[in-house]
Write an enzyme that holds these catalytic residues in place. Sequence first.
Site, PDB file in Angstrom:
ATOM      1  N   HIS A  85       7.002  -7.098  -3.004  1.00  0.00           N
ATOM      2  CA  HIS A  85       5.813  -7.727  -3.572  1.00  0.00           C
ATOM      3  C   HIS A  85       6.182  -8.441  -4.873  1.00  0.00           C
ATOM      4  CE1 HIS A  85       2.580  -6.311  -0.842  1.00  0.00           C
ATOM      5  NE2 HIS A  85       3.475  -5.391  -0.564  1.00  0.00           N
ATOM      6  N   TYR A 101       8.976   2.720  -6.328  1.00  0.00           N
ATOM      7  CA  TYR A 101       8.426   1.924  -7.420  1.00  0.00           C
ATOM      8  C   TYR A 101       9.160   2.224  -8.727  1.00  0.00           C
ATOM      9  CZ  TYR A 101       4.364   1.029  -4.365  1.00  0.00           C
ATOM     10  OH  TYR A 101       3.540   0.653  -3.332  1.00  0.00           O
TER      11      TYR A 101
END
Length: 356
Positions: free
Chosen positions: A66, A333
Amino acid sequence: MRNSGKVTMDRRTLLGALVVGGAGALSIGGFLFTENIIGPSRLTARAIIDRFQNVNGVFPGFRRNHAKGVAVDGYFESNGHGAELSSASVFRAGKYQLSGRFSLSGGNPHVADSVGIVRGLGLRIQLPAGEQWRLAMINLPVFLDPTPQDFYDRTLAFAVDPATGTPDPETVSEYLATHPRTVAAMAITKSAPPADTFAATTFNSINAFEFTNADGVTVPVRWTLVPETGNPARTAGRGPNYLFDQIVADIEQLPRRWTMMIVVGVPGEDRTDDATIPWPADRRTVVVGSVVLTGISTETSENVRNVNFDPLVLPDGIAPSDDPLLSARSAAYAESFRRRAGETDGRGTVEVGGRA
């Protein structure tokens, strides 16, 4: 459902401390994850992020997935109805400031917009007493992989062949032949074609969570954000950033709103450990408020460039389910942040005129 509430809470507290604590804590968390002290026993966050880089290339300063995105801000307007399900402060009636980002999947921040690329919406809702609720949602109705290992393997199987510009059909076919749950999930996603714009897109939690109310009653939940403003007329052309150009124009015209609907699962009947399986359509839903986006800007270190939209940063009253993807996402993440934090400042590739 989880076997021990205490184990889940202790783990959530540790994860939240690592993420909310800032870059130093994230570095520690990244070390624990990459060394497999925390996280899936068969797969490390380092391996997952390495796989992203092998497939997508390395773009210093950007998220490894992303990567292309734009920053937004606004508020969550709670109607108070969520207090029936959860004691979380976010469900007390009122307005809570938020920041976030729209994004497209993949690690290339220069990728041309395409209607078929998975869209993301990450939010960080600021709550009383220093709490936060971080949400990482996508526009698919279900996820394509039941486990982190399946996700890792599919990422390679579906990688684009540089010679053809598309995945190798034989490799994809071989993978799908041994992953029936992915095949079933793909069929579900094909039945829900993507909207033309971000503003008209429905975003889903994908993973299951647990809500516990003031009486100690715990229920499994998923949530979805449904656009309130319909499908705005397209004004942007079909340039390489047309999806982002359109959402910039939409939000600059007027605030864009999404209704948050909590889908309440039935304990013991609805799977909480497999995000590829949809819950029955007749499950009860509770409208708990609206996400309202009032501003949009180029992504920089001054807004959300350094924010991890970690799904395990949760307020009291909300807890993770037994879905193995949750801990893997949190770990990945953190590892992605650890890498980009030591690189050049990844100013977003989507420029918002006059607001950067």
